[in-house]
Scaffold this motif. Structure first.
Motif, PDB file in Angstrom:
ATOM      1  N   ALA A  20      25.931  50.715  80.658  1.00  0.00           N
ATOM      2  CA  ALA A  20      26.766  49.818  79.850  1.00  0.00           C
ATOM      3  C   ALA A  20      27.478  48.784  80.716  1.00  0.00           C
ATOM      4  O   ALA A  20      27.781  47.693  80.258  1.00  0.00           O
ATOM      5  CB  ALA A  20      27.783  50.618  79.055  1.00  0.00           C
ATOM      6  N   HIS A  21      27.734  49.110  81.965  1.00  0.00           N
ATOM      7  CA  HIS A  21      28.426  48.186  82.857  1.00  0.00           C
ATOM      8  C   HIS A  21      27.488  47.161  83.480  1.00  0.00           C
ATOM      9  O   HIS A  21      27.942  46.195  84.068  1.00  0.00           O
ATOM     10  CB  HIS A  21      29.138  48.956  83.969  1.00  0.00           C
ATOM     11  N   LYS A  22      26.184  47.386  83.376  1.00  0.00           N
ATOM     12  CA  LYS A  22      25.194  46.480  83.957  1.00  0.00           C
ATOM     13  C   LYS A  22      24.569  45.547  82.928  1.00  0.00           C
ATOM     14  O   LYS A  22      23.719  44.737  83.258  1.00  0.00           O
ATOM     15  CB  LYS A  22      24.072  47.285  84.611  1.00  0.00           C
ATOM     16  N   HIS A  23      24.973  45.662  81.686  1.00  0.00           N
ATOM     17  CA  HIS A  23      24.379  44.856  80.619  1.00  0.00           C
ATOM     18  C   HIS A  23      24.647  43.369  80.890  1.00  0.00           C
ATOM     19  O   HIS A  23      25.731  43.007  81.372  1.00  0.00           O
ATOM     20  CB  HIS A  23      24.979  45.265  79.276  1.00  0.00           C
TER      21      HIS A  23
ATOM     22  N   HIS B  89      28.960  65.901  68.696  1.00  0.00           N
ATOM     23  CA  HIS B  89      30.045  66.529  67.950  1.00  0.00           C
ATOM     24  C   HIS B  89      31.250  66.760  68.860  1.00  0.00           C
ATOM     25  O   HIS B  89      31.186  67.476  69.846  1.00  0.00           O
ATOM     26  CB  HIS B  89      29.597  67.865  67.351  1.00  0.00           C
ATOM     27  N   GLY B  90      32.354  66.142  68.497  1.00  0.00           N
ATOM     28  CA  GLY B  90      33.595  66.380  69.214  1.00  0.00           C
ATOM     29  C   GLY B  90      33.722  65.686  70.554  1.00  0.00           C
ATOM     30  O   GLY B  90      34.652  65.958  71.286  1.00  0.00           O
ATOM     31  N   THR B  91      32.818  64.796  70.892  1.00  0.00           N
ATOM     32  CA  THR B  91      32.941  64.089  72.163  1.00  0.00           C
ATOM     33  C   THR B  91      33.414  62.675  71.912  1.00  0.00           C
ATOM     34  O   THR B  91      33.233  62.112  70.836  1.00  0.00           O
ATOM     35  CB  THR B  91      31.602  64.049  72.924  1.00  0.00           C
ATOM     36  N   THR B  92      34.028  62.106  72.907  1.00  0.00           N
ATOM     37  CA  THR B  92      34.512  60.741  72.824  1.00  0.00           C
ATOM     38  C   THR B  92      34.354  60.083  74.180  1.00  0.00           C
ATOM     39  O   THR B  92      34.113  60.756  75.182  1.00  0.00           O
ATOM     40  CB  THR B  92      35.977  60.699  72.351  1.00  0.00           C
ATOM     41  N   THR B  93      34.480  58.785  74.202  1.00  0.00           N
ATOM     42  CA  THR B  93      34.397  58.037  75.450  1.00  0.00           C
ATOM     43  C   THR B  93      35.768  57.457  75.739  1.00  0.00           C
ATOM     44  O   THR B  93      36.388  56.856  74.858  1.00  0.00           O
ATOM     45  CB  THR B  93      33.369  56.895  75.322  1.00  0.00           C
ATOM     46  N   LEU B  94      36.250  57.639  76.931  1.00  0.00           N
ATOM     47  CA  LEU B  94      37.544  57.106  77.342  1.00  0.00           C
ATOM     48  C   LEU B  94      37.317  55.982  78.334  1.00  0.00           C
ATOM     49  O   LEU B  94      36.665  56.165  79.367  1.00  0.00           O
ATOM     50  CB  LEU B  94      38.397  58.197  77.993  1.00  0.00           C
TER      51      LEU B  94
ATOM     52  N   ARG C 159      41.578  53.333  76.011  1.00  0.00           N
ATOM     53  CA  ARG C 159      40.982  53.280  74.679  1.00  0.00           C
ATOM     54  C   ARG C 159      39.965  54.412  74.563  1.00  0.00           C
ATOM     55  O   ARG C 159      39.127  54.588  75.444  1.00  0.00           O
ATOM     56  CB  ARG C 159      40.245  51.958  74.431  1.00  0.00           C
ATOM     57  N   CYS C 160      40.039  55.157  73.469  1.00  0.00           N
ATOM     58  CA  CYS C 160      39.018  56.160  73.161  1.00  0.00           C
ATOM     59  C   CYS C 160      38.099  55.567  72.105  1.00  0.00           C
ATOM     60  O   CYS C 160      38.570  55.013  71.116  1.00  0.00           O
ATOM     61  CB  CYS C 160      39.651  57.437  72.626  1.00  0.00           C
ATOM     62  N   MET C 161      36.811  55.677  72.342  1.00  0.00           N
ATOM     63  CA  MET C 161      35.829  55.116  71.412  1.00  0.00           C
ATOM     64  C   MET C 161      34.731  56.136  71.148  1.00  0.00           C
ATOM     65  O   MET C 161      34.488  57.024  71.959  1.00  0.00           O
ATOM     66  CB  MET C 161      35.251  53.829  71.974  1.00  0.00           C
ATOM     67  N   GLN C 162      34.081  55.986  70.022  1.00  0.00           N
ATOM     68  CA  GLN C 162      33.040  56.925  69.628  1.00  0.00           C
ATOM     69  C   GLN C 162      31.786  56.801  70.479  1.00  0.00           C
ATOM     70  O   GLN C 162      31.065  57.773  70.667  1.00  0.00           O
ATOM     71  CB  GLN C 162      32.669  56.711  68.161  1.00  0.00           C
ATOM     72  N   ARG C 163      31.499  55.602  70.954  1.00  0.00           N
ATOM     73  CA  ARG C 163      30.259  55.380  71.695  1.00  0.00           C
ATOM     74  C   ARG C 163      30.568  54.739  73.038  1.00  0.00           C
ATOM     75  O   ARG C 163      31.674  54.267  73.258  1.00  0.00           O
ATOM     76  CB  ARG C 163      29.321  54.485  70.880  1.00  0.00           C
ATOM     77  N   HIS C 164      29.590  54.739  73.911  1.00  0.00           N
ATOM     78  CA  HIS C 164      29.754  54.158  75.256  1.00  0.00           C
ATOM     79  C   HIS C 164      28.648  53.120  75.460  1.00  0.00           C
ATOM     80  O   HIS C 164      27.706  53.330  76.208  1.00  0.00           O
ATOM     81  CB  HIS C 164      29.651  55.259  76.314  1.00  0.00           C
ATOM     82  N   ARG C 165      28.777  52.020  74.722  1.00  0.00           N
ATOM     83  CA  ARG C 165      27.803  50.940  74.826  1.00  0.00           C
ATOM     84  C   ARG C 165      28.501  49.720  75.395  1.00  0.00           C
ATOM     85  O   ARG C 165      29.719  49.715  75.577  1.00  0.00           O
ATOM     86  CB  ARG C 165      27.237  50.589  73.443  1.00  0.00           C
ATOM     87  N   HIS C 166      27.732  48.674  75.662  1.00  0.00           N
ATOM     88  CA  HIS C 166      28.332  47.476  76.237  1.00  0.00           C
ATOM     89  C   HIS C 166      29.304  46.818  75.261  1.00  0.00           C
ATOM     90  O   HIS C 166      30.296  46.231  75.674  1.00  0.00           O
ATOM     91  CB  HIS C 166      27.255  46.491  76.698  1.00  0.00           C
TER      92      HIS C 166
ATOM     93  N   ILE D 115      33.063  45.809  76.384  1.00  0.00           N
ATOM     94  CA  ILE D 115      33.588  44.438  76.325  1.00  0.00           C
ATOM     95  C   ILE D 115      34.862  44.402  75.482  1.00  0.00           C
ATOM     96  O   ILE D 115      35.826  43.708  75.822  1.00  0.00           O
ATOM     97  CB  ILE D 115      32.518  43.469  75.783  1.00  0.00           C
ATOM     98  N   ARG D 116      34.900  45.165  74.388  1.00  0.00           N
ATOM     99  CA  ARG D 116      36.117  45.255  73.584  1.00  0.00           C
ATOM    100  C   ARG D 116      37.284  45.780  74.425  1.00  0.00           C
ATOM    101  O   ARG D 116      38.409  45.296  74.339  1.00  0.00           O
ATOM    102  CB  ARG D 116      35.881  46.176  72.384  1.00  0.00           C
ATOM    103  N   PHE D 117      36.994  46.781  75.257  1.00  0.00           N
ATOM    104  CA  PHE D 117      38.023  47.323  76.144  1.00  0.00           C
ATOM    105  C   PHE D 117      38.471  46.285  77.168  1.00  0.00           C
ATOM    106  O   PHE D 117      39.666  46.118  77.416  1.00  0.00           O
ATOM    107  CB  PHE D 117      37.503  48.578  76.853  1.00  0.00           C
TER     108      PHE D 117
END
Length: 84
Positions: free
Chosen positions: A71-74, A16-21, A35-42, A46-48
């Protein structure tokens, strides 16, 4: 629940209320691509990376510094970096 992990280990935990930058800095110009995104997955990472690639001219070299987050090692991220 584990000691010291109040409520974060339950099946219904929500961020709740958190984001990934994700952010990239052009040191020479001082410009930031973020870019702010809802999740921190690979997938989001990659989109970033694709968004950063669009802003950087082909004549410039891009140096990428990553931490050891999963996410950076995927394999797909590693493949993206190898191609570029």
């Amino acid at each position: 629940l584990k000691k010291g992990r109040v409520g974060t280990m339950t099946h219904d935990y929500k961020r709740h209320g958190t984001t990934t930058l994700f952010a990239a800095l052009d040191v020479l110009d001082g410009k930031v691509v973020g870019r702010c995104m809802q999740r921190h997955r690979h997938q989001e990472f990659i989109r970033f990376l694709n968004a950063v690639e669009k802003t950087v001219p082909a004549s410039k070299a891009m140096h990428v510094i990553l931490d050891n987050y999963a996410a950076h090692k995927h394999p797909k991220v590693i493949a993206w970096l190898a191609r570029h």
